[in-house]
Design a protein around this motif. Structure first.
Motif, PDB file in Angstrom:
ATOM      1  N   GLY A  10       0.796  -1.237   0.000  1.00 54.36           N
ATOM      2  CA  GLY A  10       0.000   0.000   0.000  1.00 54.36           C
ATOM      3  C   GLY A  10       0.808   1.255   0.000  1.00 54.36           C
ATOM      4  O   GLY A  10       0.258   2.322   0.201  1.00 54.36           O
ATOM      5  N   GLY A  11       2.121   1.145  -0.194  1.00 52.51           N
ATOM      6  CA  GLY A  11       2.936   2.343  -0.180  1.00 52.51           C
ATOM      7  C   GLY A  11       2.891   3.069  -1.499  1.00 52.51           C
ATOM      8  O   GLY A  11       2.716   2.476  -2.563  1.00 52.51           O
ATOM      9  N   LYS A  12       3.025   4.356  -1.441  1.00 53.77           N
ATOM     10  CA  LYS A  12       3.041   5.140  -2.665  1.00 53.77           C
ATOM     11  C   LYS A  12       4.430   5.133  -3.259  1.00 53.77           C
ATOM     12  O   LYS A  12       5.416   5.094  -2.555  1.00 53.77           O
ATOM     13  N   LYS A  13       4.478   5.183  -4.520  1.00 60.31           N
ATOM     14  CA  LYS A  13       5.750   5.211  -5.228  1.00 60.31           C
ATOM     15  C   LYS A  13       6.335   6.605  -5.222  1.00 60.31           C
ATOM     16  O   LYS A  13       5.628   7.580  -5.387  1.00 60.31           O
ATOM     17  N   LYS A  14       7.611   6.666  -4.918  1.00 59.97           N
ATOM     18  CA  LYS A  14       8.310   7.946  -5.020  1.00 59.97           C
ATOM     19  C   LYS A  14       8.833   8.125  -6.436  1.00 59.97           C
ATOM     20  O   LYS A  14       8.811   7.203  -7.244  1.00 59.97           O
ATOM     21  N   LYS A  15       9.348   9.260  -6.675  1.00 57.61           N
ATOM     22  CA  LYS A  15       9.962   9.500  -7.961  1.00 57.61           C
ATOM     23  C   LYS A  15      11.176   8.618  -8.109  1.00 57.61           C
ATOM     24  O   LYS A  15      11.986   8.542  -7.213  1.00 57.61           O
ATOM     25  N   GLY A  16      11.329   7.978  -9.165  1.00 60.13           N
ATOM     26  CA  GLY A  16      12.439   7.062  -9.373  1.00 60.13           C
ATOM     27  C   GLY A  16      11.989   5.617  -9.279  1.00 60.13           C
ATOM     28  O   GLY A  16      12.786   4.705  -9.462  1.00 60.13           O
ATOM     29  N   GLY A  17      10.718   5.387  -8.935  1.00 62.83           N
ATOM     30  CA  GLY A  17      10.183   4.041  -8.941  1.00 62.83           C
ATOM     31  C   GLY A  17      10.271   3.312  -7.617  1.00 62.83           C
ATOM     32  O   GLY A  17       9.802   2.182  -7.526  1.00 62.83           O
ATOM     33  N   SER A  18      10.867   3.873  -6.508  1.00 68.98           N
ATOM     34  CA  SER A  18      10.987   3.187  -5.220  1.00 68.98           C
ATOM     35  C   SER A  18       9.746   3.440  -4.379  1.00 68.98           C
ATOM     36  O   SER A  18       9.125   4.479  -4.474  1.00 68.98           O
ATOM     37  N   LYS A  19       9.393   2.454  -3.569  1.00 68.78           N
ATOM     38  CA  LYS A  19       8.247   2.566  -2.684  1.00 68.78           C
ATOM     39  C   LYS A  19       8.689   3.017  -1.283  1.00 68.78           C
ATOM     40  O   LYS A  19       9.764   2.670  -0.827  1.00 68.78           O
ATOM     41  N   GLN A  20       7.843   3.775  -0.587  1.00 68.13           N
ATOM     42  CA  GLN A  20       8.094   4.216   0.784  1.00 68.13           C
ATOM     43  C   GLN A  20       7.591   3.148   1.745  1.00 68.13           C
ATOM     44  O   GLN A  20       6.429   2.771   1.719  1.00 68.13           O
ATOM     45  N   LYS A  21       8.490   2.629   2.592  1.00 68.48           N
ATOM     46  CA  LYS A  21       8.137   1.584   3.540  1.00 68.48           C
ATOM     47  C   LYS A  21       7.622   2.199   4.846  1.00 68.48           C
ATOM     48  O   LYS A  21       8.218   3.134   5.370  1.00 68.48           O
ATOM     49  N   LYS A  22       6.555   1.660   5.389  1.00 71.43           N
ATOM     50  CA  LYS A  22       6.011   2.082   6.676  1.00 71.43           C
ATOM     51  C   LYS A  22       6.485   1.122   7.759  1.00 71.43           C
ATOM     52  O   LYS A  22       6.321  -0.090   7.607  1.00 71.43           O
ATOM     53  N   ILE A  23       7.089   1.673   8.784  1.00 69.21           N
ATOM     54  CA  ILE A  23       7.616   0.863   9.880  1.00 69.21           C
ATOM     55  C   ILE A  23       6.816   1.164  11.138  1.00 69.21           C
ATOM     56  O   ILE A  23       6.751   2.306  11.584  1.00 69.21           O
ATOM     57  N   SER A  24       6.206   0.148  11.729  1.00 67.42           N
ATOM     58  CA  SER A  24       5.452   0.304  12.980  1.00 67.42           C
ATOM     59  C   SER A  24       6.242  -0.348  14.111  1.00 67.42           C
ATOM     60  O   SER A  24       6.752  -1.458  13.970  1.00 67.42           O
ATOM     61  N   VAL A  25       6.355   0.387  15.241  1.00 68.62           N
ATOM     62  CA  VAL A  25       7.136  -0.076  16.384  1.00 68.62           C
ATOM     63  C   VAL A  25       6.178  -0.439  17.517  1.00 68.62           C
ATOM     64  O   VAL A  25       5.328   0.371  17.905  1.00 68.62           O
ATOM     65  N   HIS A  26       6.339  -1.620  18.083  1.00 68.65           N
ATOM     66  CA  HIS A  26       5.514  -2.086  19.202  1.00 68.65           C
ATOM     67  C   HIS A  26       6.433  -2.403  20.380  1.00 68.65           C
ATOM     68  O   HIS A  26       7.357  -3.208  20.252  1.00 68.65           O
ATOM     69  N   VAL A  27       6.200  -1.726  21.517  1.00 68.35           N
ATOM     70  CA  VAL A  27       7.032  -1.910  22.713  1.00 68.35           C
ATOM     71  C   VAL A  27       6.241  -2.717  23.742  1.00 68.35           C
ATOM     72  O   VAL A  27       5.138  -2.309  24.148  1.00 68.35           O
ATOM     73  N   ASP A  28       6.790  -3.828  24.214  1.00 74.57           N
ATOM     74  CA  ASP A  28       6.160  -4.676  25.221  1.00 74.57           C
ATOM     75  C   ASP A  28       6.784  -4.382  26.590  1.00 74.57           C
ATOM     76  O   ASP A  28       7.975  -4.626  26.804  1.00 74.57           O
ATOM     77  N   PHE A  29       5.977  -3.827  27.499  1.00 76.85           N
ATOM     78  CA  PHE A  29       6.460  -3.434  28.837  1.00 76.85           C
ATOM     79  C   PHE A  29       6.265  -4.525  29.891  1.00 76.85           C
ATOM     80  O   PHE A  29       6.484  -4.282  31.073  1.00 76.85           O
ATOM     81  N   THR A  30       5.865  -5.677  29.510  1.00 77.84           N
ATOM     82  CA  THR A  30       5.649  -6.759  30.492  1.00 77.84           C
ATOM     83  C   THR A  30       6.915  -7.083  31.285  1.00 77.84           C
ATOM     84  O   THR A  30       6.852  -7.223  32.522  1.00 77.84           O
ATOM     85  N   PRO A  31       8.086  -7.186  30.673  1.00 87.34           N
ATOM     86  CA  PRO A  31       9.310  -7.451  31.473  1.00 87.34           C
ATOM     87  C   PRO A  31       9.622  -6.334  32.461  1.00 87.34           C
ATOM     88  O   PRO A  31      10.178  -6.586  33.537  1.00 87.34           O
TER      89      PRO A  31
END
Length: 219
Positions: A10-31
């Motif tokens: 689902g990422g949009k293409k940038k100029k030059g043909g590369s896609k933008q990657k979405k990175i989601s961070v999940h922090v587990d505080f149980t420890p």
């Protein structure tokens, strides 16, 4: 623990043909919760809680078998009566109250050069002996148990003053605590809390009316 999830769809293409990657961070505080519980348990087991400190007070006896003669057995040369009437002032007299001599009642304060100086002078022998014992304890010549035993014997020995503390209706809780503090500071081992008498009120009232209050310090 922290996890990084990569989502390439689902990422949009940038100029030059590369896609933008979405990175989601999940922090587990149980420890972290487990670690906090371990720390709390550690401090609870290893920390020594402060112990409440108490003060021993000798109260007047209610035994009806004791006669008036026994109650007045304290030598006049050793008896000191404090009259707490509120404010920063305190009245005192030595021996028995003399209603015919208004000047037998002295006016002092809770300051170091007031009541404390007077009591230290009256209890000079015991104070010097206790100071010598403190030096011996610092030099490890006597144990803590032996120190306490000898101090108790000195405070209750012959020649030491017996202080009678009487509080009027105008006296505050702070006045009583200040008077009891002076007993500890001046190493007074024999003291009681008693009711103020009509004779004591008579002395205070007449001194105030006549304006003949005599300021007492270490005399």
């Amino acid at each position: 623990m922290a996890e990084i999830q990569s989502n390439e769809g689902g990422g949009k293409k940038k100029k030059g043909g590369s896609k933008q990657k979405k990175i989601s961070v999940h922090v587990d505080f149980t420890p972290m919760v487990d670690m906090n519980m371990l720390l709390i348990t550690f401090f609870m087991l290893c920390t020594s809680l402060s112990k409440p400190q108490t003060m021993e007070i000798s109260m007047p006896t209610n035994d009806n078998k004791i006669t008036e003669k026994d109650k007045d057995a304290v030598k006049a040369s050793e008896a000191v009566t404090l009259l707490l009437t509120g404010g920063d002032s305190v009245f005192y007299y030595t021996g028995q109250a003399d209603v015919k001599d208004y000047n037998s009642l002295k006016l002092s304060s809770y300051k170091a050069d007031g009541l404390r100086a007077f009591l230290l002078k009256r209890n000079t022998v015991a104070v010097n002996k206790i100071n010598d014992l403190k030096e011996q304890k610092v030099q490890l010549k006597i144990s803590q148990e032996e120190f306490k035993k000898q101090v108790s014997e000195i405070k209750g020995g012959k020649g030491t003053p017996t202080v009678i503390i009487k509080a009027s209706d105008r006296a505050t809780y702070k006045n009583l605590i200040d008077a009891l503090d002076e007993m500890q500071i001046c190493n007074i081992g024999k003291y009681v809390i008693d009711k103020i008498t009509p004779g004591d009120y008579f002395l205070i009232r007449n001194l105030r009316n006549k304006g003949t209050l005599s300021q007492g310090s270490s005399k």
